[in-house]
Motif scaffolding. Structure first.
Motif, PDB file in Angstrom:
ATOM      1  N   PHE A   1      55.866  35.352  39.377  1.00  0.00           N
ATOM      2  CA  PHE A   1      55.883  35.741  40.797  1.00  0.00           C
ATOM      3  C   PHE A   1      54.562  36.352  41.259  1.00  0.00           C
ATOM      4  N   HIS A   2      53.503  36.212  40.424  1.00  0.00           N
ATOM      5  CA  HIS A   2      52.154  36.662  40.784  1.00  0.00           C
ATOM      6  C   HIS A   2      52.148  38.145  41.161  1.00  0.00           C
ATOM      7  N   TYR A   3      52.863  38.942  40.397  1.00  0.00           N
ATOM      8  CA  TYR A   3      52.919  40.373  40.669  1.00  0.00           C
ATOM      9  C   TYR A   3      51.922  41.102  39.785  1.00  0.00           C
ATOM     10  N   PRO A   4      50.915  41.752  40.365  1.00  0.00           N
ATOM     11  CA  PRO A   4      49.871  42.410  39.564  1.00  0.00           C
ATOM     12  C   PRO A   4      50.331  43.754  38.988  1.00  0.00           C
TER      13      PRO A   4
ATOM     14  N   GLN B   1      43.642  36.732  36.480  1.00  0.00           N
ATOM     15  CA  GLN B   1      43.674  36.624  37.940  1.00  0.00           C
ATOM     16  C   GLN B   1      44.385  37.813  38.571  1.00  0.00           C
ATOM     17  N   LEU B   2      45.477  38.245  37.969  1.00  0.00           N
ATOM     18  CA  LEU B   2      46.251  39.356  38.532  1.00  0.00           C
ATOM     19  C   LEU B   2      45.547  40.686  38.341  1.00  0.00           C
ATOM     20  N   GLU B   3      44.844  40.853  37.221  1.00  0.00           N
ATOM     21  CA  GLU B   3      44.147  42.108  36.980  1.00  0.00           C
ATOM     22  C   GLU B   3      43.008  42.313  37.959  1.00  0.00           C
ATOM     23  N   ARG B   4      42.440  41.244  38.478  1.00  0.00           N
ATOM     24  CA  ARG B   4      41.384  41.392  39.481  1.00  0.00           C
ATOM     25  C   ARG B   4      41.933  41.960  40.785  1.00  0.00           C
ATOM     26  N   ARG B   5      43.255  41.855  40.999  1.00  0.00           N
ATOM     27  CA  ARG B   5      43.869  42.330  42.235  1.00  0.00           C
ATOM     28  C   ARG B   5      44.295  43.779  42.148  1.00  0.00           C
ATOM     29  N   LEU B   6      44.230  44.369  40.948  1.00  0.00           N
ATOM     30  CA  LEU B   6      44.620  45.773  40.787  1.00  0.00           C
ATOM     31  C   LEU B   6      43.555  46.718  41.340  1.00  0.00           C
TER      32      LEU B   6
END
Length: 213
Positions: free
Chosen positions: A131-134, A208-213
């Motif tokens: 679900f692309h949840y960071p 990819q998700l860690e870049r959004r944190l």
């Protein structure tokens, strides 16, 4: 390669082999094809495009099977009019009470604690990635799962149960319990989870998700 050179690498264009650290150009892989390391032949990219869905479904199924596998009796023995049945945890307690402390500890960790932790980690990780949840600790969760993957030994415990059945079948009436069938299904689910896990796609989604944190 120096740290300065490593910092200038575009990780979206470079693929690193996890086995031998060979640097390669990251290219798209067609469907139903795999990419292998030219040096050590480690599979780098597979064609399991639904890896997040499969691992999540299998992790949930494993968590459901975990409880009957541990709460219901594995075997029931009937001899001389006496009937006795034990669960996995009761067998661990019996080993401990008989002084087999090391064996009891190994069975407790490898057949109960570690498989449960693996299923929880995979359910958490697959849910976040699907679900692309960071969420926090995604990389730590992935490393933890990979480290524990070689410590779960449900198959060895199952083999011990089967050997016990063969040895006891001539001296007592042995009846498989619900726990045995649940344990067999749990072993199949855990093996399927390992085969459906695409490490490359998992790590790419984590980055990819860690870049959004």
């Amino acid at each position: 390669m120096s740290d300065t050179e490593m910092s200038t690498i575009d990780h979206n264009k470079v693929l690193v082999c996890p086995a031998c650290d060979l640097l390669m150009e990251n290219r798209a892989v067609p469907n139903r094809h795999e990419a292998e390391c030219p040096r050590c032949q480690t599979v780098l990219i597979s064609s399991r495009h639904h890896t997040f869905e499969w691992t999540l479904a299998l992790a949930i199924a494993g968590l459901i099977l975990f409880f009957p596998a541990n709460l219901f009796p594995i075997l029931s023995l009937k001899a001389l009019g006496l009937v006795q049945s034990e669960t996995i945890f009761e067998s661990v307690a019996a080993m401990y009470s008989n002084g087999l402390y090391v064996v009891a500890g190994l069975v407790l960790f490898s057949a109960i604690i570690i498989p449960f932790i693996k299923l929880v980690l995979m359910a958490y990780l697959s849910t976040c990635l699907l679900f692309h949840y960071p969420a926090p600790f995604l990389a730590w969760t992935m490393r933890g799962y990979q480290q524990l993957d070689s410590w779960g030994m449900l198959e060895i415990y199952m083999l011990g149960v089967l050997v016990s059945i063969i040895k006891l079948i001539d001296v007592a009436a042995v009846t498989p319990g619900i726990g045995l069938y649940s344990l067999a299904a749990l072993i199949i689910v855990t093996l399927l989870t390992s085969t459906q896990l695409d490490s490359y796609r998992f790590w790419r989604r984590i980055e990819q998700l860690e870049r959004r944190l």
